[in-house]
Enzyme design. Structure first.
Site, PDB file in Angstrom:
ATOM      1  CD  GLU A 494      -2.796  -1.190  -0.129  1.00 50.92           C
ATOM      2  OE1 GLU A 494      -3.043  -0.130  -0.740  1.00 50.92           O
ATOM      3  OE2 GLU A 494      -3.181  -2.303  -0.551  1.00 50.92           O
ATOM      4  CG  HIS A 500       1.778   5.278  -8.886  1.00 49.32           C
ATOM      5  ND1 HIS A 500       1.018   4.313  -9.497  1.00 49.32           N
ATOM      6  CD2 HIS A 500       2.338   5.983  -9.895  1.00 49.32           C
ATOM      7  CE1 HIS A 500       1.129   4.420 -10.810  1.00 49.32           C
ATOM      8  NE2 HIS A 500       1.913   5.441 -11.076  1.00 49.32           N
TER       9      HIS A 500
END
Length: 701
Positions: A494, A500
């Site tokens: 996660e 990202h």
């Protein structure tokens, strides 16, 4: 004049006071909080609906301004203007849907069901607006002459045009009306499906009043159950509530009482399949049929054809081949594992055939006997706090970033923790909010989402606000939350999603961070898992929760030896779910069967052994019926092929922290959806992905 000014000021003050929205935080032009983080403590239930309605009103006005612009359509006055429209509504929806996932109440759930068709209609009316599409089409058709546009501008133009086409802008009026009806019903059913899953999961309660029935369970699990029972008024007993993975996995793995294991397993696999008000059988058959109807409006034979046209895979045939290539070696390993588990049952005079509720339990026994590895002992070296710090330390080692925990930022739940992320030189990157433990208001699993997307790079950069939400076992008494190996992997996974978003460097929010093709979105998260259990790095954070002792080499070696054991089961669970998703959306006819009956037939097609169930059965498969992963669950394994091959580059370099490769990886993260993912992969690796790295890592080759 002074008297007149006082009168005017008084009138304005009265108008503000009489305006019901004057105290609605969503209507504030800017939130007066650190870094503009959502003022969670000030936003109340009654604020949502007026904000939704106002958001749609403003969005429509912004679209009208583009449509009625008398100037010729240009990239700036049409494409960029369209991209900028709807920010007020976007702020409201991001906040609301984060709360629905993490802080759900009955009022929020009802409002969700009420607003779903209204929001769907709003989106469709814009997507099918012929006047705005005509302007977009003019710009798109002239793209060869737009020499002032850079690669990111051209990608925005391409995606904007394609989204209109796929949204129905090219359909005739009858087909548009039909599409709007389909989308409205899908929005209603998807919301109902998700609510049913959470309601059915939360309905599960297991209370044990005899200590001997707890045999086999780790002390930490027993202590947590006793603590919950005491809180719920069952002093002297042991209690489990809900069917979160953190609840049922330890019970199925360690509980000696076979009847209790079966009870827990049956409760879990029948979520949404109990014939009650939360039953999802009819809903899922209808959702899949509606997706097929939608695809046919666009001229596609199946929903899979329509969905995959806009993915890396491109078509169902590619996905079928990928799953088949993975399934064959997985089945071979599954058969070996099944025999091994049956052998240990027979050796202990079990006198019964291996069943699904036995698999995890006997796999743990085999690991202890064959590899002398006890995962319970390993848990004691993985207190949550250490794993969090290890994850942060990894990002610092790879990219030099720094994390500062903050206590002055609003929280949506008192259990939240918040960090400010900075570059090595002190430049602020973004806000990271973490929510680690289960509660009844939170859906199961683990996920990343965001309250604000990055945009405006480099001149007017908007800093992202990102969250990781998970369901790790809560601390109990003096004992901290201890993670399993799988949960530690999840935490790193996660964080990859969060990075990202945090590392995103794009001009446009619709191309930032995780706004990439669905079968690429899991790559940054999967690649981060690779470092988590590298021995030298592991020893920097894996320390015993009570003694502080570093995890011993012997235990690490045992873990590595046992690491490829049971990978047939682990991979098989995921592949079975990917196949299930494939069959639901690769049909050419309306599905009239009961959902579970359809699933049983689908699993027969791949010869799924009866001892294994898909990781997500249809009636609680929120990814594909309520979470945007329809015909996309294969992407988890698809992304693992990409990440295994990318990590192999670090291994081949002789330095798993290679700074040059780390910077290249960060560049991949930073691009968001501005570059085709296949091209991004090639830029990093220099070749197309090779699945061998994944098969070897999982012990399947």
């Amino acid at each position: 004049m002074k008297k007149l000014s006082i009168i005017v000021l008084a009138a304005i003050t009265l108008m503000i006071a009489c305006n019901p929205n004057s105290k609605n935080p969503f209507f504030a032009e800017k939130w007066d909080t650190p870094w503009g983080v959502n003022p969670f403590d000030k936003i109340k239930f009654e604020h949502y609906k007026p904000a939704f309605l106002e958001g749609m009103k403003r969005h429509n006005a912004e679209i009208d301004a583009i449509v009625n612009n008398p100037e010729e359509p240009t990239f700036e006055n049409t494409i960029v203007a369209f991209e900028a429209a709807g920010q007020f509504l976007n702020r409201v929806t991001l906040h609301f849907f984060n709360m629905i996932s993490s802080e759900r109440t009955e009022d929020l759930a009802k409002l969700d069901e009420e607003m779903a068709p209204i929001l769907s209609k709003h989106a469709d009316e814009i997507a099918m607006n012929p006047k705005i599409f005509e302007r977009v089409k003019v710009v798109y058709n002239n793209k060869e002459s737009l020499t002032h546009l850079d690669a990111e501008d051209l990608m925005l133009l391409e995606i904007t045009y394609k989204n209109f086409v796929r949204g129905g802008a090219n359909l005739d009026e009858d087909a548009k009306a039909e599409l709007m009806k389909i989308n409205e019903e899908l929005s209603i059913l998807g919301t109902q499906f998700s609510n049913n899953v959470l309601n059915d999961q939360n309905a599960f309660v297991l209370i044990i009043d005899k200590e001997e029935e707890l045999a086999g369970l780790p002390a930490t699990v027993v202590a947590a159950a006793a603590n919950l029972a005491a809180k719920e008024g069952h002093e002297g007993k042991w209690m489990w509530k809900s069917l979160q993975r953190s609840v049922f996995t330890p019970l199925l793995t360690f509980l000696d009482n076979r009847d209790l294991r079966e009870k827990v397993w049956r409760a879990y696999v029948n979520v949404g399949n109990n014939g009650n008000e939360n039953d999802n059988n009819r809903i899922i058959s209808r959702i899949a049929s509606l997706q097929l109807e939608k695809a046919k409006l666009f001229g596609f034979e199946t929903a899979a054809d329509f969905i995959l046209e806009d993915r890396m895979a491109k078509n169902p045939q590619t996905v079928h081949k990928f799953l088949s290539d993975m399934w064959k070696p997985t089945q071979e390993v599954l058969q070996k594992e099944r025999k091994e588990l049956q052998a240990i049952i027979d050796a202990n005079n079990g006198g019964f055939k291996l069943q699904p509720w036995d698999w995890r339990y006997y796999a743990e026994k085999v690991k202890q006997v064959k590899y002398d590895f006890d995962e319970t002992a390993f848990r004691e070296y993985l207190p949550l706090e250490n794993v969090i710090q290890g994850c942060f330390d990894l990002t610092t080692k790879l990219w030099g970033v720094q994390w500062e925990e903050r206590f002055d930022i609003p929280k949506f739940n008192p259990a939240n923790r918040t960090w400010l992320m900075r570059e090595a030189d002190g430049t602020e990157i973004g806000i990271f909010i973490a929510d680690y433990h289960p509660r009844a208001s939170k859906k199961g699993g683990a996920w990343m989402w965001y309250f604000r997307q990055q945009s405006g790079w480099p001149n007017n950069n908007v800093m992202p606000i990102v969250t990781n939400v998970s369901n790790y076992t809560a601390p109990s008494g003096d004992q901290p939350s201890l993670l399993s190996i799988d949960e530690a992997h999840t935490l790193f996974h996660e964080m990859g999603h969060a990075l990202h978003m945090l590392f995103s460097r794009t001009k446009y929010r619709s191309l930032s961070g995780t706004n990439v093709k669905r079968d690429f979105v899991e790559m940054p998260s999967s690649v981060m898992e690779n470092w988590a259990f590298e021995p030298d790095f592991l020893k920097t954070y894996a320390k015993h929760f009570s003694t502080g002792e570093v995890v011993p080499d012997e235990l690490i070696e045992q873990m590595e030896s046992a690491g490829k054991f049971n990978q047939g089961f682990v991979t098989g669970e995921n592949l079975a779910s990917a196949w299930l998703d494939y069959f639901w959306y690769n049909t050419t006819e309306e599905i009239t069967k009961n959902g579970v009956d359809f699933e049983i037939e689908a699993m027969k097609k791949i010869n799924l052994i009866p001892e294994l169930m898909p990781r997500h059965r249809s009636t609680y498969f929120t990814h594909i019926f309520g979470g945007g992963y329809a015909m996309g669950y294969y992407s988890y394994l698809w992304a693992e092929v990409l990440d295994a091959d990318m990590y192999q580059a670090f291994v081949e370099s002789g330095d798993i922290f290679n700074p040059v490769l780390a910077q290249k990886l960060r560049t991949v993260f930073s691009k968001g959806g501005t570059v085709d993912p296949a091209e991004l992969f090639k830029q990093f690796r220099g070749a197309d992905p090779n699945p061998d790295a994944l098969l070897k890592r999982r012990g399947l080759k």
